[in-house]
Design an enzyme around this catalytic site. Structure first.
Site, mmCIF file in Angstrom:
data_model
loop_
_atom_site.group_PDB
_atom_site.id
_atom_site.type_symbol
_atom_site.label_atom_id
_atom_site.label_comp_id
_atom_site.label_asym_id
_atom_site.label_seq_id
_atom_site.Cartn_x
_atom_site.Cartn_y
_atom_site.Cartn_z
ATOM 1 N N ASN A 9 42.832 29.437 48.873
ATOM 2 C CA ASN A 9 41.823 30.396 48.425
ATOM 3 C C ASN A 9 41.906 30.431 46.902
ATOM 4 O OD1 ASN A 9 40.208 32.591 47.903
ATOM 5 N ND2 ASN A 9 41.617 34.110 48.771
ATOM 6 N N TRP A 10 40.942 29.757 46.282
ATOM 7 C CA TRP A 10 41.010 29.636 44.814
ATOM 8 C C TRP A 10 40.643 30.938 44.112
ATOM 9 C CZ3 TRP A 10 38.435 24.227 43.450
ATOM 10 C CH2 TRP A 10 39.205 23.202 44.024
ATOM 11 N N LYS A 11 39.999 31.859 44.803
ATOM 12 C CA LYS A 11 39.557 33.128 44.202
ATOM 13 C C LYS A 11 38.660 32.852 42.995
ATOM 14 C CE LYS A 11 43.657 35.281 46.085
ATOM 15 N NZ LYS A 11 44.652 36.331 45.991
ATOM 16 N N HIS A 96 38.377 39.564 52.803
ATOM 17 C CA HIS A 96 39.595 39.484 51.986
ATOM 18 C C HIS A 96 39.890 40.869 51.397
ATOM 19 C CE1 HIS A 96 42.436 38.481 48.875
ATOM 20 N NE2 HIS A 96 42.675 37.368 49.551
ATOM 21 N N GLU A 98 40.824 41.784 48.591
ATOM 22 C CA GLU A 98 40.267 42.022 47.249
ATOM 23 C C GLU A 98 38.799 42.440 47.347
ATOM 24 O OE1 GLU A 98 41.552 38.265 45.685
ATOM 25 O OE2 GLU A 98 43.625 38.987 45.745
ATOM 26 N N GLY A 174 49.740 38.002 45.676
ATOM 27 C CA GLY A 174 49.845 37.793 44.232
ATOM 28 C C GLY A 174 50.979 38.567 43.588
ATOM 29 N N SER A 214 51.690 35.480 48.761
ATOM 30 C CA SER A 214 52.799 34.825 48.051
ATOM 31 C C SER A 214 53.474 33.730 48.865
ATOM 32 C CB SER A 214 53.811 35.863 47.570
ATOM 33 O OG SER A 214 53.183 36.788 46.700
ATOM 34 N N GLY A 235 46.864 31.625 47.990
ATOM 35 C CA GLY A 235 46.153 31.948 46.764
ATOM 36 C C GLY A 235 46.725 31.169 45.595
ATOM 37 N N GLY A 236 47.606 31.805 44.834
ATOM 38 C CA GLY A 236 48.154 31.218 43.603
ATOM 39 C C GLY A 236 48.641 29.785 43.758
#
Ligand code: PGA
Length: 251
Positions: A9-11, A96, A98, A174, A214, A235-236
């Protein structure tokens, strides 16, 4: 048998040229990953078409990160499921945390979005998960139950073939704070039981449930070794091809 999936998930990260380069690097390394692991990258809307030019015909599938809750028309700034489909994208992430937290995504909107996505032939990665306050109050089971049931009660066992669930404890996203494999497995097994009550054990057994929060190459192995954790929403660590593929090599 349910699928193993590792989804990035590049966001809201990377420019279009950077995203194209990242997709190329993921495709180049994807041959290292056993063929029974599905690889997905979820990119910003602007990247979908050019990134599809890179991933089409490869084993890497493309996902959006959201879609509109309306089919078409005067909804300035929104992106419809038909638009997503026309980029070559196969999946969309929905719900999501966010989006729930910053953009007022409600379960009601998610029902509409999921209906539109499935009807357009997109598969859905539906995210659920409690925040820190809810976890500390011991409400994590109730929150995950409500988020799962409120949306999925509107869908059939047949629809569930095109739904993946991602359990993402908000306090682990994150933050570098991963849920322990026991904490994650406990919720995954619980969500599978919720699905079994709704759709029957056979259907529940076939639904892929991803862990997110994470997740990185150093902790993925332990998480993926759990019986109800079928992969990750990353994510990251998905912003580096090497780390993303490293996670996919952790089954
Ligand atoms: P993270 O994000 O891996 O950076 O914690 C996961 C997600 O939000 O999907």
């Amino acid at each position: 048998m349910r699928k193993h999936i590792v989804a990035g998930n590049w966001k809201m990260n990377t420019t279009v040229p950077e995203g194209v380069e990242l997709a190329k690097a993921v495709v180049a390394k994807s041959a290292e990953v056993p063929s029974d692991v599905e690889l997905i990258i979820a990119t910003p809307f602007t990247h979908l078409y050019p990134v599809n030019e890179v991933v089409k015909g490869t084993r890497v599938a493309l996902s959006a990160e959201n879609c509109a809750d309306k089919a078409k028309g005067a909804y300035t700034g929104e992106v419809s499921v038909d638009m997503l489909k026309s980029t070559g994208c196969e999946y969309t992430i929905l719900g999501h945390s966010e989006r729930r937290q910053y953009y007022g995504e409600t379960d009601e909107k998610l029902v509409e979005k999921t209906k539109l996505a499935l009807a357009a032939g997109l598969k859905v990665i539906l995210c659920v998960g409690e925040n820190l306050e809810e976890r500390e109050a011991g409400k994590h089971f109730d929150v995950c139950n409500a988020q799962t049931v409120n949306v999925l009660k509107n869908f059939s066992a047949e629809d569930m073939k095109n739904v993946v669930i991602a359990y993402e404890p908000v306090w682990a996203i994150g933050t570098g704070k991963t849920a322990t494999s026991e904490q994650a497995e406990e919720i995954h097994a619980y969500i599978r039981k919720v699905l079994a009550d709704m759709f029957g054990a056979g259907v529940a057994d076939d639904v892929t449930i991803l862990y997110g929060g994470s997740c990185k190459p150093s902790n993925a192995k332990e998480l993926f070794a759990q019986p109800d954790i079928d992969g990750g929403l990353i994510g990251g660590a998905a912003l580096k091809a090497e780390d993303f593929i490293g996670i996919a090599l952790s089954f």
